[in-house]
Design a protein around this motif. Structure first.
Motif, PDB file in Angstrom:
ATOM      1  N   VAL A 120     -23.655   6.832  -5.189  1.00  8.28           N
ATOM      2  CA  VAL A 120     -24.019   5.545  -5.784  1.00  8.28           C
ATOM      3  C   VAL A 120     -22.748   4.723  -6.016  1.00  8.28           C
ATOM      4  CG1 VAL A 120     -25.102   4.413  -7.755  1.00  8.28           C
ATOM      5  CG2 VAL A 120     -26.014   6.589  -6.909  1.00  8.28           C
ATOM      6  N   PRO A 121     -22.663   3.528  -5.459  1.00 11.09           N
ATOM      7  CA  PRO A 121     -21.425   2.744  -5.598  1.00 11.09           C
ATOM      8  C   PRO A 121     -21.280   2.135  -6.986  1.00 11.09           C
ATOM      9  CG  PRO A 121     -23.059   1.506  -4.360  1.00 11.09           C
ATOM     10  CD  PRO A 121     -23.651   2.870  -4.590  1.00 11.09           C
ATOM     11  N   MET A 122     -20.042   1.911  -7.382  1.00 14.53           N
ATOM     12  CA  MET A 122     -19.714   1.256  -8.642  1.00 14.53           C
ATOM     13  C   MET A 122     -18.609   0.244  -8.372  1.00 14.53           C
ATOM     14  SD  MET A 122     -18.186   2.901 -12.178  1.00 14.53           S
ATOM     15  CE  MET A 122     -16.487   2.940 -11.602  1.00 14.53           C
ATOM     16  N   ALA A 123     -18.800  -0.974  -8.832  1.00 15.92           N
ATOM     17  CA  ALA A 123     -17.809  -2.033  -8.575  1.00 15.92           C
ATOM     18  C   ALA A 123     -16.499  -1.706  -9.279  1.00 15.92           C
ATOM     19  CB  ALA A 123     -18.352  -3.367  -9.047  1.00 15.92           C
ATOM     20  N   ARG A 124     -15.408  -1.786  -8.546  1.00 20.75           N
ATOM     21  CA  ARG A 124     -14.075  -1.598  -9.106  1.00 20.75           C
ATOM     22  C   ARG A 124     -13.224  -2.771  -8.619  1.00 20.75           C
ATOM     23  NH1 ARG A 124     -12.969   3.870 -10.762  1.00 20.75           N
ATOM     24  NH2 ARG A 124     -14.556   5.350 -10.091  1.00 20.75           N
ATOM     25  N   PRO A 125     -12.833  -3.669  -9.522  1.00 20.28           N
ATOM     26  CA  PRO A 125     -12.083  -4.869  -9.096  1.00 20.28           C
ATOM     27  C   PRO A 125     -10.763  -4.555  -8.423  1.00 20.28           C
ATOM     28  CG  PRO A 125     -12.901  -5.098 -11.354  1.00 20.28           C
ATOM     29  CD  PRO A 125     -13.120  -3.667 -10.961  1.00 20.28           C
ATOM     30  N   TYR A 126     -10.206  -3.378  -8.670  1.00 19.17           N
ATOM     31  CA  TYR A 126      -8.897  -3.031  -8.120  1.00 19.17           C
ATOM     32  C   TYR A 126      -8.998  -2.283  -6.795  1.00 19.17           C
ATOM     33  CZ  TYR A 126     -10.549   0.828 -11.005  1.00 19.17           C
ATOM     34  OH  TYR A 126     -11.343   1.779 -11.597  1.00 19.17           O
ATOM     35  N   ILE A 127     -10.200  -2.142  -6.259  1.00 19.98           N
ATOM     36  CA  ILE A 127     -10.403  -1.543  -4.931  1.00 19.98           C
ATOM     37  C   ILE A 127     -10.805  -2.650  -3.970  1.00 19.98           C
ATOM     38  CG2 ILE A 127     -11.674   0.125  -3.553  1.00 19.98           C
ATOM     39  CD1 ILE A 127      -9.882   1.421  -5.610  1.00 19.98           C
ATOM     40  N   SER A 128     -10.063  -2.817  -2.901  1.00 14.51           N
ATOM     41  CA  SER A 128     -10.386  -3.855  -1.928  1.00 14.51           C
ATOM     42  C   SER A 128     -11.778  -3.634  -1.348  1.00 14.51           C
ATOM     43  CB  SER A 128      -9.352  -3.853  -0.793  1.00 14.51           C
ATOM     44  OG  SER A 128      -9.771  -4.680   0.268  1.00 14.51           O
ATOM     45  N   PRO A 129     -12.589  -4.680  -1.242  1.00 13.24           N
ATOM     46  CA  PRO A 129     -13.902  -4.520  -0.594  1.00 13.24           C
ATOM     47  C   PRO A 129     -13.783  -4.164   0.883  1.00 13.24           C
ATOM     48  CG  PRO A 129     -13.421  -6.833  -1.018  1.00 13.24           C
ATOM     49  CD  PRO A 129     -12.366  -6.041  -1.722  1.00 13.24           C
ATOM     50  N   ALA A 130     -12.596  -4.371   1.436  1.00  8.54           N
ATOM     51  CA  ALA A 130     -12.333  -3.996   2.835  1.00  8.54           C
ATOM     52  C   ALA A 130     -11.294  -2.875   2.861  1.00  8.54           C
ATOM     53  CB  ALA A 130     -11.860  -5.192   3.637  1.00  8.54           C
ATOM     54  N   LEU A 131     -11.475  -1.881   1.990  1.00  6.95           N
ATOM     55  CA  LEU A 131     -10.547  -0.749   1.924  1.00  6.95           C
ATOM     56  C   LEU A 131     -10.433  -0.101   3.299  1.00  6.95           C
ATOM     57  CD1 LEU A 131      -8.835   1.243   0.185  1.00  6.95           C
ATOM     58  CD2 LEU A 131     -10.937   2.567  -0.120  1.00  6.95           C
ATOM     59  N   THR A 132      -9.200   0.081   3.756  1.00 13.30           N
ATOM     60  CA  THR A 132      -8.945   0.591   5.103  1.00 13.30           C
ATOM     61  C   THR A 132      -8.323   1.981   5.025  1.00 13.30           C
ATOM     62  OG1 THR A 132      -8.740  -1.594   6.089  1.00 13.30           O
ATOM     63  CG2 THR A 132      -7.595   0.192   7.208  1.00 13.30           C
ATOM     64  N   LEU A 133      -8.683   2.811   5.979  1.00 15.21           N
ATOM     65  CA  LEU A 133      -8.232   4.198   6.025  1.00 15.21           C
ATOM     66  C   LEU A 133      -7.725   4.520   7.429  1.00 15.21           C
ATOM     67  CD1 LEU A 133      -8.153   7.209   4.999  1.00 15.21           C
ATOM     68  CD2 LEU A 133     -10.555   7.353   5.686  1.00 15.21           C
ATOM     69  N   PHE A 134      -6.527   5.120   7.493  1.00 14.72           N
ATOM     70  CA  PHE A 134      -5.976   5.603   8.760  1.00 14.72           C
ATOM     71  C   PHE A 134      -5.825   7.122   8.689  1.00 14.72           C
ATOM     72  CE2 PHE A 134      -4.298   1.260   8.503  1.00 14.72           C
ATOM     73  CZ  PHE A 134      -4.564   0.771   9.770  1.00 14.72           C
ATOM     74  N   LEU A 135      -6.351   7.817   9.668  1.00 16.82           N
ATOM     75  CA  LEU A 135      -6.161   9.258   9.783  1.00 16.82           C
ATOM     76  C   LEU A 135      -5.452   9.552  11.099  1.00 16.82           C
ATOM     77  CD1 LEU A 135      -9.609  10.757   8.637  1.00 16.82           C
ATOM     78  CD2 LEU A 135      -7.567  10.312   7.261  1.00 16.82           C
ATOM     79  N   THR A 136      -4.407  10.370  11.043  1.00 16.21           N
ATOM     80  CA  THR A 136      -3.740  10.768  12.279  1.00 16.21           C
ATOM     81  C   THR A 136      -4.397  12.014  12.845  1.00 16.21           C
ATOM     82  OG1 THR A 136      -2.079  12.179  11.209  1.00 16.21           O
ATOM     83  CG2 THR A 136      -1.554   9.838  11.445  1.00 16.21           C
ATOM     84  N   LEU A 137      -4.377  12.117  14.154  1.00 14.28           N
ATOM     85  CA  LEU A 137      -4.980  13.239  14.877  1.00 14.28           C
ATOM     86  C   LEU A 137      -4.031  13.670  15.977  1.00 14.28           C
ATOM     87  CD1 LEU A 137      -8.426  11.480  15.415  1.00 14.28           C
ATOM     88  CD2 LEU A 137      -8.016  13.277  13.722  1.00 14.28           C
TER      89      LEU A 137
END
Length: 564
Positions: free
Chosen positions: A149-166
């Motif tokens: 269940v999501p919860m609004a957090r003003p300090y988390i970007s709505p376009a949070l980006t994640l990079f994983l190396t492989l």
């Protein structure tokens, strides 16, 4: 060049990226540090929402995670957890603290253990995929990487980006054929790989960043299944944990993977595939080719930063690095910061034998994957856009701060108290880092904008509390509420001789179970395989067991308790 939307030039927000380096079992340390970081952000936001007149009102936005190996697994879990509400674990050393909503803690302290890794559930197919049973990794991924269940957090970007190396062991083929007559024709394969994800608010929403896979917040569709497999892949320590097959699109490989993020110089692979076809890759630990993907998080922030500068000679991006101007930073959590001093007594004769060369090759590959190359000068010079959080304790000099570092970083899997110790140490180190080191000048426009929202009395109180020694700096993330009391120094974990002996017997059992199918694959079924299996079985049960026992006893001697 691909277009990344810029922040506003007058944006009073400090943009943050978290990079998580490889860690093996010391992912427990990274998990603890992330737990406290999120608690600090929550408590600060709570104080701001309550209009605390003495709390700085500037803003921080967590924009990007990057990670490799165990750090990549932590980054993937973080991408899920920061979207919702969860418990903060202030007493991880208490074994009765379990079944919590904190997926960092449950995954890295309570659920992962050598007992499960030495099971034989993976051998039903008759094939040996890995030295350890990776079934528990699948179970943890199902638990930790399912959005809630999501919860609004003003300090988390709505376009949070994640990079994983492989590390793509199938490789991506590229042609080096020249166009001039007589040019050498050469085909090479590129094995370093990266997957980019971005959270979106609706399953139908398209990511705003090129190449990113969509992670709809609070929904199970989109690229969540791919993230789950990618997280297992980036942590698939070669030979010990099962490699992972990932479904990919050929469009992911159309730009030169060796160029900086944001560059779009086309260099399509040399294969008979179109731009939108499906392809499967076989992947192992991302740390084998990029164990510290700092540059991905850094360049992602740089591409959005209106204050960024670019070196015309190297093409390298540079965010403002001084405390008066910095508007973004990458914090690297590095459980095992590189420590490779020059050895004037290096034995060249002994070093060249096969027995001694094999481990040195592994060390060489991992060490090279940590090296930042031409970025090294910037790392040494920047004061306020590049930070590192590394283990530090109050123990005697020379004693390892991390208990998970035992047994070549596999030690944490052997004993829960080791993992709990490192989790708590991560929380303690993160608190000290936020209070003492993660700071900007009072004159920095972002810090100044937050102080200006307070009246004169509030400004004076905030400065007096948060800059007690008069250095003229302010924490980027001020500690409030439950984040203020000092996190206790963790007690050292201990393992009993009985526990060591039980693990030894499990290791021997596992080795005997994988020996037969492994030898059948080598020799085929028949008398030759039977004889080889019997010989290996005896070797494992006698000489192998004795050497293993001696090794475990020596490595764990300082942390072994009495059975009494």
């Amino acid at each position: 060049m691909n277009t990344y939307p810029k922040w506003s030039s007058d944006d009073p927000t400090f943009h943050l990226g978290i990079n998580m380096a490889g860690a093996v079992s010391a992912g427990a340390y990274t998990a603890g540090a992330l737990d406290f970081l999120m608690e600090a952000l929550e408590e600060w936001q709570r104080a701001k929402d309550a209009n605390d007149p003495n709390v700085p009102q500037h803003c921080v936005s967590l924009d990007v995670f990057s990670g490799a190996s165990a750090g990549g697994m932590c980054a993937a879990i973080a991408a899920v957890m920061v979207q919702g509400e969860f418990d903060h674990i202030r007493n991880p050393e208490d074994p009765s603290v379990k079944d919590t909503t904190n997926k960092f803690y449950e995954s890295w302290v309570n659920k992962i253990d050598i007992d499960a890794l030495l099971e034989t559930n993976d051998l039903s197919s008759g094939e040996v995929i890995s030295i350890l049973d990776s079934t528990v990794i699948d179970e943890i991924a199902d638990f930790a990487l399912t959005p809630g269940v999501p919860m609004a957090r003003p300090y988390i970007s709505p376009a949070l980006t994640l990079f994983l190396t492989l590390t793509n062991v199938r490789g991506t083929p590229f042609s080096l054929r020249g166009t001039e007559e007589g040019s050498v024709e050469e085909d090479v394969a590129y094995y370093a790989d990266t997957l980019q994800f971005q959270t979106v608010r609706d399953p139908s929403e398209t990511p705003i960043f090129p190449g990113a896979k969509p992670l709809p917040v609070g929904a199970k569709g989109g690229a969540w299944p791919l993230l789950k497999e990618a997280a297992k892949a980036t942590g698939a320590f070669p030979l010990f944990l099962a490699p992972r097959v990932l479904p990919r699109c050929t469009a992911d490989f159309m730009n030169s993977p060796w160029l900086p993020l944001g560059a779009s110089e086309p260099c399509p692979p040399d294969w008979p595939l179109g731009n939108s076809e499906r392809i499967s890759t076989l992947n192992v630990d991302g740390g084998m080719t990029n164990n510290d993907p700092f540059q991905l998080a850094h360049d992602f922030l740089a591409l959005r930063n209106p204050l960024v500068q670019r070196n015309p000679q190297t093409g390298e991006w540079a965010n403002p690095g001084n405390p008066e101007q910095a508007n973004c930073a990458v914090l690297t959590i590095a459980p095992f910061p590189a420590a490779a001093p020059f050895d004037p007594n290096f034995d060249l004769d002994k070093g060249r034998t096969v027995y001694r060369m094999l481990p040195k090759l592994i060390t060489t590959l991992i060490g090279q994957s940590r090296f930042l190359g031409e970025s090294l000068t910037s790392v040494l010079q920047d004061r306020s856009s590049r930070f590192v959080l590394a283990p530090s304790d109050d123990g005697p000099p020379g004693q390892l701060a991390l208990q998970c570092s035992l047994l070549d970083a596999f030690g944490g899997f052997f004993e829960r108290t080791f993992r709990a110790h490192d989790y708590q140490l991560g929380r303690r180190n993160c608190q000290k880092f936020l209070r003492s080191h993660f700071r900007l000048a009072l004159s920095n426009p972002i810090i100044a904008s937050g102080l200006e929202k307070l009246n004169a009395e509030g400004q004076a109180a905030a400065i007096r509390t948060l800059d007690p020694t008069g250095l003229g700096t302010m924490p980027i993330i001020p500690l409030c509420g439950t984040a203020i009391p000092t996190v206790p120094d963790p007690d050292l974990g201990l393992i009993s001789p009985t526990r060591i002996n039980d693990i030894l017997n499990q290791i021997v059992h596992r080795l005997r179970c994988i020996a037969k199918p492994f030898l059948e694959e080598v020799f085929g079924k028949g008398i030759q395989c039977t004889l080889a299996t019997d010989a290996v079985d005896i070797l494992i049960s006698t000489m192998g067991k004795a050497k293993l026992k001696a090794h475990l006893t020596t490595q764990l001697k300082d942390f072994t308790s009495s059975d009494i």
